[in-house]
Design a protein around this motif. Sequence first.
Motif, PDB file in Angstrom:
ATOM      1  N   GLN A   1      35.570  37.574  58.985  1.00  0.00           N
ATOM      2  CA  GLN A   1      34.797  37.252  57.801  1.00  0.00           C
ATOM      3  C   GLN A   1      35.635  37.572  56.566  1.00  0.00           C
ATOM      4  N   LEU A   2      35.916  36.553  55.788  1.00  0.00           N
ATOM      5  CA  LEU A   2      36.700  36.745  54.567  1.00  0.00           C
ATOM      6  C   LEU A   2      35.853  37.428  53.512  1.00  0.00           C
ATOM      7  N   GLN A   3      36.376  38.483  52.924  1.00  0.00           N
ATOM      8  CA  GLN A   3      35.678  39.175  51.842  1.00  0.00           C
ATOM      9  C   GLN A   3      36.494  39.056  50.565  1.00  0.00           C
ATOM     10  N   LEU A   4      35.794  38.803  49.474  1.00  0.00           N
ATOM     11  CA  LEU A   4      36.434  38.625  48.177  1.00  0.00           C
ATOM     12  C   LEU A   4      35.887  39.649  47.191  1.00  0.00           C
ATOM     13  N   VAL A   5      36.777  40.228  46.403  1.00  0.00           N
ATOM     14  CA  VAL A   5      36.360  41.216  45.413  1.00  0.00           C
ATOM     15  C   VAL A   5      36.990  40.859  44.073  1.00  0.00           C
ATOM     16  N   GLY A  16      40.183  36.667  22.064  1.00  0.00           N
ATOM     17  CA  GLY A  16      41.052  37.512  22.873  1.00  0.00           C
ATOM     18  C   GLY A  16      41.236  37.000  24.282  1.00  0.00           C
ATOM     19  N   PRO A  17      42.125  37.653  25.044  1.00  0.00           N
ATOM     20  CA  PRO A  17      42.390  37.258  26.416  1.00  0.00           C
ATOM     21  C   PRO A  17      41.761  38.223  27.426  1.00  0.00           C
ATOM     22  N   LEU A  18      41.655  37.734  28.641  1.00  0.00           N
ATOM     23  CA  LEU A  18      41.187  38.561  29.741  1.00  0.00           C
ATOM     24  C   LEU A  18      41.708  37.917  31.021  1.00  0.00           C
ATOM     25  N   ARG A  19      42.092  38.745  31.977  1.00  0.00           N
ATOM     26  CA  ARG A  19      42.537  38.194  33.254  1.00  0.00           C
ATOM     27  C   ARG A  19      41.666  38.728  34.372  1.00  0.00           C
ATOM     28  N   LEU A  20      41.102  37.827  35.123  1.00  0.00           N
ATOM     29  CA  LEU A  20      40.304  38.184  36.291  1.00  0.00           C
ATOM     30  C   LEU A  20      41.166  38.069  37.547  1.00  0.00           C
ATOM     31  N   SER A  21      40.899  38.964  38.486  1.00  0.00           N
ATOM     32  CA  SER A  21      41.578  38.922  39.777  1.00  0.00           C
ATOM     33  C   SER A  21      40.541  38.797  40.878  1.00  0.00           C
ATOM     34  N   CYS A  22      40.950  38.180  41.957  1.00  0.00           N
ATOM     35  CA  CYS A  22      40.083  38.030  43.120  1.00  0.00           C
ATOM     36  C   CYS A  22      40.912  38.386  44.347  1.00  0.00           C
ATOM     37  N   ALA A  23      40.636  39.536  44.933  1.00  0.00           N
ATOM     38  CA  ALA A  23      41.397  40.016  46.076  1.00  0.00           C
ATOM     39  C   ALA A  23      40.660  39.705  47.372  1.00  0.00           C
ATOM     40  N   ALA A  24      41.369  39.073  48.288  1.00  0.00           N
ATOM     41  CA  ALA A  24      40.792  38.796  49.593  1.00  0.00           C
ATOM     42  C   ALA A  24      41.090  39.959  50.532  1.00  0.00           C
ATOM     43  N   SER A  25      40.238  40.124  51.507  1.00  0.00           N
ATOM     44  CA  SER A  25      40.415  41.228  52.440  1.00  0.00           C
ATOM     45  C   SER A  25      41.777  41.127  53.124  1.00  0.00           C
ATOM     46  N   GLU A  26      42.376  42.280  53.410  1.00  0.00           N
ATOM     47  CA  GLU A  26      43.733  42.347  53.941  1.00  0.00           C
ATOM     48  C   GLU A  26      43.843  41.589  55.254  1.00  0.00           C
ATOM     49  N   GLY A  27      44.944  40.845  55.346  1.00  0.00           N
ATOM     50  CA  GLY A  27      45.139  40.083  56.569  1.00  0.00           C
ATOM     51  C   GLY A  27      44.387  38.775  56.600  1.00  0.00           C
ATOM     52  N   SER A  28      43.764  38.427  55.479  1.00  0.00           N
ATOM     53  CA  SER A  28      42.966  37.204  55.430  1.00  0.00           C
ATOM     54  C   SER A  28      43.846  35.970  55.566  1.00  0.00           C
ATOM     55  N   ASP A  29      43.265  34.959  56.112  1.00  0.00           N
ATOM     56  CA  ASP A  29      43.873  33.639  56.144  1.00  0.00           C
ATOM     57  C   ASP A  29      43.667  33.013  54.781  1.00  0.00           C
ATOM     58  N   MET A  30      44.740  32.831  54.023  1.00  0.00           N
ATOM     59  CA  MET A  30      44.610  32.327  52.661  1.00  0.00           C
ATOM     60  C   MET A  30      44.742  30.806  52.593  1.00  0.00           C
ATOM     61  N   GLY A 112      32.669  36.123  46.150  1.00  0.00           N
ATOM     62  CA  GLY A 112      32.714  37.496  45.715  1.00  0.00           C
ATOM     63  C   GLY A 112      31.386  37.898  45.095  1.00  0.00           C
ATOM     64  N   GLN A 113      31.307  39.139  44.654  1.00  0.00           N
ATOM     65  CA  GLN A 113      30.059  39.669  44.114  1.00  0.00           C
ATOM     66  C   GLN A 113      29.874  39.358  42.635  1.00  0.00           C
ATOM     67  N   GLY A 114      30.927  38.891  41.988  1.00  0.00           N
ATOM     68  CA  GLY A 114      30.846  38.536  40.581  1.00  0.00           C
ATOM     69  C   GLY A 114      31.315  39.660  39.672  1.00  0.00           C
ATOM     70  N   THR A 115      31.835  39.291  38.519  1.00  0.00           N
ATOM     71  CA  THR A 115      32.241  40.262  37.509  1.00  0.00           C
ATOM     72  C   THR A 115      31.798  39.754  36.140  1.00  0.00           C
ATOM     73  N   GLN A 116      31.222  40.644  35.348  1.00  0.00           N
ATOM     74  CA  GLN A 116      30.666  40.266  34.052  1.00  0.00           C
ATOM     75  C   GLN A 116      31.763  40.144  33.005  1.00  0.00           C
ATOM     76  N   VAL A 117      31.734  39.049  32.285  1.00  0.00           N
ATOM     77  CA  VAL A 117      32.605  38.857  31.122  1.00  0.00           C
ATOM     78  C   VAL A 117      31.704  38.672  29.907  1.00  0.00           C
ATOM     79  N   THR A 118      31.887  39.520  28.912  1.00  0.00           N
ATOM     80  CA  THR A 118      31.098  39.435  27.691  1.00  0.00           C
ATOM     81  C   THR A 118      32.041  39.269  26.512  1.00  0.00           C
ATOM     82  N   VAL A 119      31.845  38.206  25.766  1.00  0.00           N
ATOM     83  CA  VAL A 119      32.667  37.927  24.591  1.00  0.00           C
ATOM     84  C   VAL A 119      31.844  38.281  23.353  1.00  0.00           C
ATOM     85  N   SER A 120      32.371  39.156  22.537  1.00  0.00           N
ATOM     86  CA  SER A 120      31.650  39.614  21.349  1.00  0.00           C
ATOM     87  C   SER A 120      32.251  39.014  20.091  1.00  0.00           C
ATOM     88  N   SER A 121      31.415  38.926  19.070  1.00  0.00           N
ATOM     89  CA  SER A 121      31.880  38.330  17.808  1.00  0.00           C
ATOM     90  C   SER A 121      32.505  39.376  16.908  1.00  0.00           C
TER      91      SER A 121
END
Length: 121
Positions: A1-5, A16-30, A112-121
């Motif tokens: 079962q592939l897991q994404l975080v 401004g900038p922001l970089r999101l990452s998505c890590a798959a479980s180790e050994g995953s078939d990419m 994945g479970q999701g990650t919140q991005v909030t852009v403020s003025s």
Amino acid sequence: QLQLVESGGGVVQAGGPLRLSCAASEGSDMSYAMGWFRQAPGQEREFVATISWNGGFIRVADSVKGRFTISKDNARNTAFLLMNNLKLEDTSVYYCAAGSFSVRPREYAYWGQGTQVTVSS
């Protein structure tokens, strides 16, 4: 079962900038396409960007074209979404997903479970 975080979300000022990452479980078939979607409260999940398993094909939503860049590093089992010149309307929960190269959420089997991005003025 592939897991994404996902990681990298947070609060950022407009422009401004922001970089999101998505890590798959180790050994995953990419050998999956990796997609990024976002969902704001009360709205449907929206396609942002997708990249084929070998990185040879990329598709980006018109709303973020020229500002967001998707990439993946198969050696590190990780996908990225670099977001530049963020706008207030980019505020959302961002999800990464693995599946077929598509703009439709139903074509992705793993999320994945999701990650919140909030852009403020």
